[in-house]
Motif scaffolding. Structure first.
Motif, PDB file in Angstrom:
ATOM      1  N   LYS A   1      12.634   1.323   9.936  1.00  0.00           N
ATOM      2  CA  LYS A   1      12.376   0.154   9.134  1.00  0.00           C
ATOM      3  C   LYS A   1      11.724   0.454   7.537  1.00  0.00           C
ATOM      4  O   LYS A   1      10.770   0.807   7.075  1.00  0.00           O
ATOM      5  N   LEU A   2      12.255  -0.582   6.185  1.00  0.00           N
ATOM      6  CA  LEU A   2      12.146  -0.089   4.751  1.00  0.00           C
ATOM      7  C   LEU A   2      12.365  -1.692   4.235  1.00  0.00           C
ATOM      8  O   LEU A   2      12.596  -2.899   4.959  1.00  0.00           O
ATOM      9  N   SER A   3      10.999  -2.404   3.397  1.00  0.00           N
ATOM     10  CA  SER A   3      10.725  -3.052   2.811  1.00  0.00           C
ATOM     11  C   SER A   3      10.580  -3.199   1.485  1.00  0.00           C
ATOM     12  O   SER A   3      10.684  -1.866   0.908  1.00  0.00           O
ATOM     13  N   PHE A   4      11.741  -3.784   0.961  1.00  0.00           N
ATOM     14  CA  PHE A   4      11.617  -3.805  -0.558  1.00  0.00           C
ATOM     15  C   PHE A   4      11.289  -5.017  -1.281  1.00  0.00           C
ATOM     16  O   PHE A   4      10.772  -6.236  -0.873  1.00  0.00           O
ATOM     17  N   CYS A   5       9.925  -4.518  -2.493  1.00  0.00           N
ATOM     18  CA  CYS A   5       9.438  -5.852  -3.178  1.00  0.00           C
ATOM     19  C   CYS A   5       9.359  -5.326  -4.525  1.00  0.00           C
ATOM     20  O   CYS A   5       9.317  -4.136  -5.581  1.00  0.00           O
ATOM     21  N   ASN A   6       9.488  -6.084  -5.722  1.00  0.00           N
ATOM     22  CA  ASN A   6       8.638  -6.399  -7.070  1.00  0.00           C
ATOM     23  C   ASN A   6       7.820  -5.975  -7.730  1.00  0.00           C
ATOM     24  O   ASN A   6       6.295  -6.837  -6.414  1.00  0.00           O
ATOM     25  N   ALA A   7       7.345  -5.330  -8.041  1.00  0.00           N
ATOM     26  CA  ALA A   7       5.749  -5.000  -8.214  1.00  0.00           C
ATOM     27  C   ALA A   7       5.899  -4.757 -10.167  1.00  0.00           C
ATOM     28  O   ALA A   7       6.189  -4.375 -10.721  1.00  0.00           O
TER      29      ALA A   7
ATOM     30  N   VAL B   1      10.271   2.933  -7.646  1.00  0.00           N
ATOM     31  CA  VAL B   1      11.046   3.330  -8.341  1.00  0.00           C
ATOM     32  C   VAL B   1      11.469   1.969  -9.952  1.00  0.00           C
ATOM     33  O   VAL B   1      11.076   1.143  -9.186  1.00  0.00           O
ATOM     34  N   ASP B   2      12.999   2.813 -10.471  1.00  0.00           N
ATOM     35  CA  ASP B   2      12.836   1.687 -11.925  1.00  0.00           C
ATOM     36  C   ASP B   2      14.127   1.443 -11.053  1.00  0.00           C
ATOM     37  O   ASP B   2      15.313   1.867 -10.517  1.00  0.00           O
ATOM     38  N   GLU B   3      14.296  -0.455 -10.906  1.00  0.00           N
ATOM     39  CA  GLU B   3      15.645  -1.058 -10.807  1.00  0.00           C
ATOM     40  C   GLU B   3      16.451  -0.596 -10.923  1.00  0.00           C
ATOM     41  O   GLU B   3      17.762  -0.618 -10.206  1.00  0.00           O
ATOM     42  N   ASP B   4      16.320  -0.790 -12.118  1.00  0.00           N
ATOM     43  CA  ASP B   4      17.987  -0.454 -12.778  1.00  0.00           C
ATOM     44  C   ASP B   4      18.480   0.232 -12.933  1.00  0.00           C
ATOM     45  O   ASP B   4      19.647   0.614 -13.559  1.00  0.00           O
ATOM     46  N   LYS B   5      17.833   1.279 -12.757  1.00  0.00           N
ATOM     47  CA  LYS B   5      18.475   2.833 -12.406  1.00  0.00           C
ATOM     48  C   LYS B   5      19.543   3.180 -10.535  1.00  0.00           C
ATOM     49  O   LYS B   5      20.382   4.064 -10.637  1.00  0.00           O
TER      50      LYS B   5
ATOM     51  N   THR C   1      10.119   1.601 -18.478  1.00  0.00           N
ATOM     52  CA  THR C   1      10.697   1.028 -17.054  1.00  0.00           C
ATOM     53  C   THR C   1      10.378  -0.733 -17.380  1.00  0.00           C
ATOM     54  O   THR C   1       9.230  -0.816 -17.276  1.00  0.00           O
ATOM     55  N   ALA C   2      11.585  -1.170 -16.739  1.00  0.00           N
ATOM     56  CA  ALA C   2      11.208  -3.565 -17.308  1.00  0.00           C
ATOM     57  C   ALA C   2      11.311  -3.374 -15.267  1.00  0.00           C
ATOM     58  O   ALA C   2      10.520  -4.343 -15.351  1.00  0.00           O
ATOM     59  N   LYS C   3      11.933  -2.791 -14.985  1.00  0.00           N
ATOM     60  CA  LYS C   3      11.503  -3.649 -13.162  1.00  0.00           C
ATOM     61  C   LYS C   3      11.199  -2.571 -12.788  1.00  0.00           C
ATOM     62  O   LYS C   3      11.947  -2.072 -11.934  1.00  0.00           O
ATOM     63  N   ILE C   4       9.935  -2.776 -11.604  1.00  0.00           N
ATOM     64  CA  ILE C   4       9.796  -1.658 -10.692  1.00  0.00           C
ATOM     65  C   ILE C   4       9.762  -2.417  -9.116  1.00  0.00           C
ATOM     66  O   ILE C   4       9.395  -3.274  -9.215  1.00  0.00           O
ATOM     67  N   LEU C   5      11.146  -1.458  -8.551  1.00  0.00           N
ATOM     68  CA  LEU C   5      11.135  -2.368  -7.045  1.00  0.00           C
ATOM     69  C   LEU C   5       9.717  -1.000  -6.175  1.00  0.00           C
ATOM     70  O   LEU C   5       9.792   0.522  -6.420  1.00  0.00           O
ATOM     71  N   LYS C   6       8.910  -1.605  -5.400  1.00  0.00           N
ATOM     72  CA  LYS C   6       7.866  -0.565  -4.258  1.00  0.00           C
ATOM     73  C   LYS C   6       9.207  -0.774  -2.935  1.00  0.00           C
ATOM     74  O   LYS C   6       9.719  -1.899  -2.577  1.00  0.00           O
ATOM     75  N   ILE C   7       9.352   0.593  -2.551  1.00  0.00           N
ATOM     76  CA  ILE C   7       9.794   0.573  -1.494  1.00  0.00           C
ATOM     77  C   ILE C   7       8.810   0.738  -0.629  1.00  0.00           C
ATOM     78  O   ILE C   7       8.372   2.262  -0.516  1.00  0.00           O
TER      79      ILE C   7
END
Length: 436
Positions: A332-338, A351-355, A426-432
């Motif tokens: 189980k993983l979840s992904f959302c912008n932070a 993580v840096d979503e753009d990478k 970093t422009a977009k932070i993705l929380k996993i």
């Protein structure tokens, strides 16, 4: 025989009188006698007949015979045809094994769909003797030498105290019709060879063979009960369990003289059969394994680890599209912008979503994999990371990786890769987040 059967039911199986029963009926003498005895006792039952389509017209005639006899007795009947040969080819198993599997799968579905309580089969004392001899010639533990059990879950065998001679005498005296299976005359199968050539000789040597056999079975069952009690008593001293695996402490186990016998009792329910390999595992090097169809037994230093196979997913790769907000399988993983980093941990990374290059993948690790541990300079092989972190063989076997275009983003639940960390630009932070 009727009074003996009634006494047997009243004394040993009284609960059957209040239950809804399913009788397995081939049309042979044993099952037809069972039908008539149950009918005389007015038990609540219906009949199930399997047509395995293995003997051409003879199979069809068996089916028609059983149908007509049940119509005369006014007993409801279920009939099922199986393309047994096709199933055997598909599954690459012996026809006898496939037929048995098909038969009991269907019986169990009838129990479930029609609220029957038990399946009754017509196995008798001679069948039990044959099974004993088969297991004896092949090599067996004590449970294989205790004959056919009178009850195995929902399957009950009420004719086990009766000999083939008693059944034949009852059928003849009561003019009970039955069908002879032509395959029973063939010596192709081991059971028939024993029935036709070995058991008659034994009965010549001992006219009370079946009585002696019953006595032997009784003694063996008592001995088996003692062994089971002993293994249960030792289990809590030597074995520990958690949600992922069972651990057997070999240092403690080897303090007891019959260590292999204890292993046999503990591991047999998990389908292990190569007992020489299991015994060798006690003194083998770490990393050696023995497999059953469903489980793995792994030597890990001074411990044997037992866990369910995960082999079907070992080589699998699971894909994650950019628009996905969660994954439920294989974990189980979840992904959302932070907007910012908050409380990172082994179960939550940022993580840096753009990478990232989508689709991301989830896979098992393999030799040669490397990553750049967060907060460290340079790369590191996963095998070295596992060694430094003192991962057991079991720990390593359960590791999953989150990857971006073959690059490891995260050893899930363990360590993030430095290449995908959030930086000042970093422009977009993705929380996993990983949920166990």
């Amino acid at each position: 025989m009727t009074s003996k059967f009634q006494n047997h039911i009243n004394t040993n199986l009284p609960f059957l009188k209040e239950k809804k029963l399913l009788l397995a009926v081939s049309g042979g003498i044993d099952s037809m006698v069972l039908v008539h005895l149950c009918h005389q006792l007015q038990l609540d039952f219906v009949v199930a007949h399997c047509n395995f389509q293995l003997r051409g017209d003879e199979s069809e005639e068996d089916e028609n015979f059983v149908k007509s006899q049940m119509e005369i007795l006014q007993i409801p009947i279920f009939v099922q045809k199986f393309d047994t040969i096709a199933f055997a080819k598909q599954q690459k198993l012996p026809i006898q094994v496939v037929a048995r599997n098909l038969r009991y799968e269907w019986f169990n579905s009838l129990l479930s769909n029609h609220s029957f309580d038990y399946i009754l089969t017509a196995h008798h004392l001679d069948d039990s003797l044959e099974t004993f001899l088969i297991n004896f010639t092949r090599g067996s533990g004590i449970e294989g030498l205790t004959g056919i059990p009178a009850q195995n879950g929902t399957v009950i065998r009420p004719l086990l105290p009766f000999s083939r001679y008693e059944i034949e005498t009852f059928a003849n005296e009561n003019s009970i019709a039955w069908r002879e299976d032509s395959s029973n005359t063939s010596d192709k199968y081991l059971r028939n060879k024993l029935r036709h050539h070995v058991i008659p000789v034994l009965k010549e040597l001992n006219r009370s063979l079946l009585t002696s056999f019953e006595s032997t079975i009784s003694h063996l069952k008592q001995t088996e009960s003692l062994a089971i009690d002993a293994s249960k008593s030792l289990y809590s001293k030597v074995v520990s369990e958690d949600e992922n695996h069972t651990a057997i402490d070999l240092v403690k186990l080897l303090e007891y003289q019959n260590s292999q016998a204890y292993l046999y009792h503990w591991l047999q329910p998990f389908g292990f059969s190569d007992w020489t390999a299991v015994a060798d595992l006690i003194h083998a090097q770490s990393g050696k394994q023995v497999f059953s169809e469903t489980h793995i037994l792994l030597k890990n230093r001074d411990t044997l680890l037992l866990f369910a196979k995960q082999q079907p997913f070992h080589e699998a790769i699971f894909w994650i599209e950019k628009e996905q907000s969660e994954v439920k399988f294989p974990l189980k993983l979840s992904f959302c912008n932070a907007g910012y980093i908050s409380n990172p941990s082994s179960h939550t990374i940022f993580v840096d979503e753009d990478k990232l290059q989508f689709p991301l993948t989830i896979r098992r690790w393999s030799e040669g994999d490397f990553f750049y541990p967060l907060g460290m300079n340079g790369k590191k092989k996963l095998s070295k990371f596992f060694k430094d972190e003192k991962f057991s063989l079991l720990d390593k076997s359960t590791v999953w990786l989150l990857c971006s275009n073959e690059k490891i983003v995260w050893i899930i639940g363990k360590r993030q890769d430095d290449r995908f960390k959030v930086a000042e630009n970093t422009a977009k932070i993705l929380k996993i987040n990983y949920t166990t």
